[in-house]
Write an enzyme that holds these catalytic residues in place. Structure first.
Site, mmCIF file in Angstrom:
data_model
loop_
_atom_site.group_PDB
_atom_site.id
_atom_site.type_symbol
_atom_site.label_atom_id
_atom_site.label_comp_id
_atom_site.label_asym_id
_atom_site.label_seq_id
_atom_site.Cartn_x
_atom_site.Cartn_y
_atom_site.Cartn_z
ATOM 1 N N SER A 90 -16.002 0.769 -59.547
ATOM 2 C CA SER A 90 -15.080 0.907 -58.421
ATOM 3 C C SER A 90 -15.081 2.340 -57.917
ATOM 4 O O SER A 90 -14.725 3.270 -58.644
ATOM 5 C CB SER A 90 -13.659 0.531 -58.836
ATOM 6 O OG SER A 90 -12.763 0.945 -57.820
ATOM 7 N N HIS A 93 -18.036 -1.775 -56.098
ATOM 8 C CA HIS A 93 -16.721 -2.319 -55.748
ATOM 9 C C HIS A 93 -15.980 -1.313 -54.872
ATOM 10 O O HIS A 93 -15.815 -0.144 -55.244
ATOM 11 C CB HIS A 93 -15.948 -2.597 -57.043
ATOM 12 C CG HIS A 93 -14.666 -3.343 -56.849
ATOM 13 N ND1 HIS A 93 -14.615 -4.708 -56.634
ATOM 14 C CD2 HIS A 93 -13.380 -2.922 -56.848
ATOM 15 C CE1 HIS A 93 -13.352 -5.088 -56.526
ATOM 16 N NE2 HIS A 93 -12.580 -4.025 -56.638
ATOM 17 N N ASP A 97 -12.521 -0.617 -52.968
ATOM 18 C CA ASP A 97 -11.105 -0.998 -52.891
ATOM 19 C C ASP A 97 -10.480 -0.474 -51.607
ATOM 20 O O ASP A 97 -10.366 0.739 -51.417
ATOM 21 C CB ASP A 97 -10.351 -0.401 -54.090
ATOM 22 C CG ASP A 97 -10.667 -1.132 -55.374
ATOM 23 O OD1 ASP A 97 -10.466 -2.354 -55.417
ATOM 24 O OD2 ASP A 97 -11.119 -0.477 -56.329
ATOM 25 N N MET A 135 -7.137 -0.294 -49.310
ATOM 26 C CA MET A 135 -5.676 -0.428 -49.417
ATOM 27 C C MET A 135 -5.002 0.072 -48.150
ATOM 28 O O MET A 135 -5.373 1.125 -47.622
ATOM 29 C CB MET A 135 -5.177 0.401 -50.601
ATOM 30 C CG MET A 135 -5.876 0.065 -51.910
ATOM 31 S SD MET A 135 -5.263 1.112 -53.221
ATOM 32 C CE MET A 135 -6.249 0.519 -54.590
ATOM 33 N N HIS A 150 -13.077 -5.257 -51.679
ATOM 34 C CA HIS A 150 -11.813 -5.849 -52.137
ATOM 35 C C HIS A 150 -10.702 -5.397 -51.201
ATOM 36 O O HIS A 150 -10.269 -4.245 -51.258
ATOM 37 C CB HIS A 150 -11.572 -5.384 -53.590
ATOM 38 C CG HIS A 150 -10.278 -5.841 -54.178
ATOM 39 N ND1 HIS A 150 -9.784 -5.320 -55.356
ATOM 40 C CD2 HIS A 150 -9.376 -6.776 -53.783
ATOM 41 C CE1 HIS A 150 -8.641 -5.918 -55.656
ATOM 42 N NE2 HIS A 150 -8.368 -6.792 -54.714
ATOM 43 N N MET A 155 -7.114 -5.113 -50.087
ATOM 44 C CA MET A 155 -5.696 -5.203 -50.451
ATOM 45 C C MET A 155 -4.905 -4.877 -49.191
ATOM 46 O O MET A 155 -4.355 -3.781 -49.033
ATOM 47 C CB MET A 155 -5.395 -4.240 -51.611
ATOM 48 C CG MET A 155 -5.947 -4.759 -52.939
ATOM 49 S SD MET A 155 -6.133 -3.494 -54.196
ATOM 50 C CE MET A 155 -7.780 -2.906 -53.787
ATOM 51 N N MET A 176 -7.016 -10.246 -60.997
ATOM 52 C CA MET A 176 -6.482 -8.898 -61.239
ATOM 53 C C MET A 176 -5.855 -8.839 -62.627
ATOM 54 O O MET A 176 -5.007 -9.669 -62.973
ATOM 55 C CB MET A 176 -5.398 -8.554 -60.202
ATOM 56 C CG MET A 176 -5.871 -8.393 -58.774
ATOM 57 S SD MET A 176 -7.119 -7.128 -58.485
ATOM 58 C CE MET A 176 -6.353 -5.674 -59.205
ATOM 59 N N GLY A 227 -3.339 -1.576 -56.631
ATOM 60 C CA GLY A 227 -2.831 -0.372 -55.976
ATOM 61 C C GLY A 227 -3.367 0.920 -56.570
ATOM 62 O O GLY A 227 -3.570 1.889 -55.862
ATOM 63 N N PHE A 228 -3.614 0.899 -57.875
ATOM 64 C CA PHE A 228 -4.021 2.136 -58.542
ATOM 65 C C PHE A 228 -5.023 1.863 -59.653
ATOM 66 O O PHE A 228 -4.956 0.825 -60.309
ATOM 67 C CB PHE A 228 -2.795 2.841 -59.142
ATOM 68 C CG PHE A 228 -1.759 3.177 -58.108
ATOM 69 C CD1 PHE A 228 -1.838 4.348 -57.379
ATOM 70 C CD2 PHE A 228 -0.724 2.287 -57.833
ATOM 71 C CE1 PHE A 228 -0.898 4.641 -56.400
ATOM 72 C CE2 PHE A 228 0.214 2.567 -56.858
ATOM 73 C CZ PHE A 228 0.132 3.745 -56.138
ATOM 74 N N ASP A 242 -10.757 -7.450 -62.568
ATOM 75 C CA ASP A 242 -10.522 -6.131 -61.977
ATOM 76 C C ASP A 242 -9.245 -5.505 -62.540
ATOM 77 O O ASP A 242 -8.159 -6.035 -62.337
ATOM 78 C CB ASP A 242 -10.405 -6.293 -60.458
ATOM 79 C CG ASP A 242 -10.323 -4.963 -59.723
ATOM 80 O OD1 ASP A 242 -10.450 -3.906 -60.366
ATOM 81 O OD2 ASP A 242 -10.144 -5.007 -58.485
ATOM 82 N N GLY A 265 -13.448 1.075 -62.860
ATOM 83 C CA GLY A 265 -13.316 2.338 -62.142
ATOM 84 C C GLY A 265 -13.322 3.491 -63.109
ATOM 85 O O GLY A 265 -14.349 4.148 -63.344
HETATM 86 C C1 DX5 Z 1 -6.806 -1.612 -58.298
HETATM 87 C C2 DX5 Z 1 -8.227 -1.801 -57.883
HETATM 88 C C3 DX5 Z 1 -9.220 -1.658 -58.962
HETATM 89 C C4 DX5 Z 1 -9.239 -0.307 -59.609
HETATM 90 C C5 DX5 Z 1 -9.667 -0.483 -61.027
HETATM 91 O O1 DX5 Z 1 -5.967 -1.996 -57.275
HETATM 92 O O2 DX5 Z 1 -8.404 -3.101 -57.319
HETATM 93 O O3 DX5 Z 1 -10.517 -2.016 -58.518
HETATM 94 O O4 DX5 Z 1 -10.116 0.589 -58.990
HETATM 95 O O5 DX5 Z 1 -9.562 0.728 -61.675
HETATM 96 P P1 DX5 Z 1 -9.616 0.865 -63.256
HETATM 97 O O6 DX5 Z 1 -10.946 0.312 -63.689
HETATM 98 O O7 DX5 Z 1 -9.459 2.315 -63.473
HETATM 99 O O8 DX5 Z 1 -8.476 0.037 -63.809
HETATM 100 ZN ZN ZN Z 2 -10.491 -3.780 -56.835
#
Ligand code: DX5
Ligand code: ZN
Length: 208
Positions: free
Chosen positions: A6, A29, A31, A33, A62, A64, A133, A138-139, A167, A189
């Site tokens: 990610s 990936h 993300d 947001m 992805h 969001m 998920m 979000g983070f 994820d 990520g």
């Molecule tokens: C969260 C994202 C993830 C995030 C995963 O909202 O959708 O893709 O980047 O990060 P890690 O692998 O650090 O949990």
């Molecule tokens: Zn994601």
């Protein structure tokens, strides 16, 4: 097992170099947001477009977003190969899936930890993948929620051919939990980008 690093966990001052550093992975990936569907803002289609020439990986976008449908065209134009959005969004789900497929790319649907897996069932026949998920979206850098693995097992039993992606909070240990529950693709990520040796970490996450 396919690995999808990610870019959210990459160094945003060197995103091109970070994308090149994960070239041994399978998917990239991305993300997206909107600060409304989730309490964070990441990056948009222009960043995805800028990364497209530096990576041969499958671009796994992805979304969001509260209103993903309007943005499908923009991410297709930017180079997305797969677009996944959330069943909790405010747009019509069937229409949004159709909009993705109209462009000849693959459609995925995701769900937050608190959403029952049954919410996806009306749409499974139209989907290439489901993104489960294992953190609140979000983070990055949050703790893996192992109780979400029942969703993978339920989906695998219902649709053996569906691609199942996980994820959130994936590392060497939790990757094994995902594999045992039937995952096909792991998003990572922090687990990838904070590793000392990125290619070695990607190999380890494949659980081979
Ligand atoms: C969260 C994202 C993830 C995030 C995963 O909202 O959708 O893709 O980047 O990060 P890690 O692998 O650090 O949990
Ligand atoms: Zn994601």
């Amino acid at each position: 097992m396919k690995i999808a690093p990610s870019m959210l966990a990459s160094d945003f001052t060197k995103m091109g170099a970070c994308a090149e550093a994960v070239k041994d992975a399978d998917w990239l990936h991305l993300d997206i947001m909107d600060g409304h569907f989730v309490p964070n803002i990441s990056f948009g289609p222009d960043v995805v477009r800028a990364l497209r020439p530096v990576s041969d990986l499958v671009f796994d976008v992805h979304l969001m977003l509260s209103h993903p449908k309007f943005y499908i065209q923009k991410f297709v134009d930017a180079g997305a190969d797969i677009i996944t959005f959330h069943v909790e969004c405010e747009d019509d789900i069937a229409e949004t899936i159709a909009e993705i497929k109209r462009h000849g790319i693959k459609a995925g649907l995701s769900l937050k930890p608190g959403t029952p897996v049954e919410a996806l069932y009306p749409y499974l026949d139209e989907l290439y993948l489901v993104l489960v998920m294992t953190v609140e979206p979000g983070f990055g850098g949050q703790k893996f929620m192992a109780d979400q693995m029942d969703k993978l097992r339920a989906l695998r039993a219902k649709r053996p051919e569906l691609v199942l992606e996980v994820d959130g909070g994936v590392n060497r240990e939790t990757a094994l939990v995902c594999r045992d529950a039937g995952a096909d693709v792991l998003v990572a990520g922090t687990g990838v980008f904070k590793a000392q040796d990125i290619p070695a970490e990607i190999r380890a996450l494949r659980c081979e």
